[in-house]
Design a protein around this motif. Sequence first.
Motif, mmCIF file in Angstrom:
data_model
loop_
_atom_site.group_PDB
_atom_site.id
_atom_site.type_symbol
_atom_site.label_atom_id
_atom_site.label_comp_id
_atom_site.label_asym_id
_atom_site.label_seq_id
_atom_site.Cartn_x
_atom_site.Cartn_y
_atom_site.Cartn_z
ATOM 1 N N SER A 5 0.199 -1.501 28.417
ATOM 2 C CA SER A 5 0.895 -1.502 29.702
ATOM 3 C C SER A 5 1.359 -2.917 29.972
ATOM 4 O O SER A 5 0.586 -3.871 29.817
ATOM 5 N N HIS A 6 2.606 -3.039 30.379
ATOM 6 C CA HIS A 6 3.213 -4.353 30.539
ATOM 7 C C HIS A 6 3.890 -4.450 31.893
ATOM 8 O O HIS A 6 4.790 -3.663 32.194
ATOM 9 N N ALA A 7 3.452 -5.405 32.706
ATOM 10 C CA ALA A 7 4.114 -5.687 33.981
ATOM 11 C C ALA A 7 5.333 -6.541 33.665
ATOM 12 O O ALA A 7 5.215 -7.607 33.059
ATOM 13 N N MET A 109 6.558 -1.358 35.495
ATOM 14 C CA MET A 109 5.499 -1.209 34.491
ATOM 15 C C MET A 109 6.085 -0.464 33.302
ATOM 16 O O MET A 109 6.681 0.612 33.470
ATOM 17 N N GLU A 122 6.457 -0.458 39.740
ATOM 18 C CA GLU A 122 5.060 -0.886 39.810
ATOM 19 C C GLU A 122 4.308 -0.122 40.901
ATOM 20 O O GLU A 122 3.169 0.321 40.687
ATOM 21 N N TRP A 125 3.529 3.421 39.747
ATOM 22 C CA TRP A 125 2.495 3.392 38.714
ATOM 23 C C TRP A 125 1.107 3.226 39.340
ATOM 24 O O TRP A 125 0.171 3.951 39.009
#
Length: 146
Positions: A5-7, A109, A122, A125
């Motif tokens: 998971s990548h912000a 996200m 975001e 999510w």
Amino acid sequence: MLTGSHAINMDAKGRMAIPAKVRDSLATACAGRLVLTAHPDERCLLVYPEPQWDEVLANVQSLPNSNRAVRRVQRLLMGYATPVEMDSNGRIPVSPTLRSYAGLDKKLMLVGLGDKLELWSEDAWLALLDEPVDDELPDVMQSLSF
């Protein structure tokens, strides 16, 4: 394998930078050619490497469109499908139509699901993570150990 998971952030022009780890996997899998489309069940986007999308597209097109639920899935998946290509900085554009569908703004996200990614706002999510799950686990998952 697309995992993690990548912000990330979207710029004012509607472009998002793919994280380096994911970018490297995508460069190998599809030379940076992707297809973004609407998720048929949730307000997020699906991000497919082009070869995986071609398989999904063939499967979706082969479904009997005399069924209303099938037509809905076909309309969402195929109707919103947008081919994109990563630029030299690893950015991809997200069309205003797709941004509107998924409620995407600046904070995003990017979530790896093996052969594809999901792109969420975001806020959506975090709300999803906080939702209680009332569904029973399917039998096929009963034997899994995490």
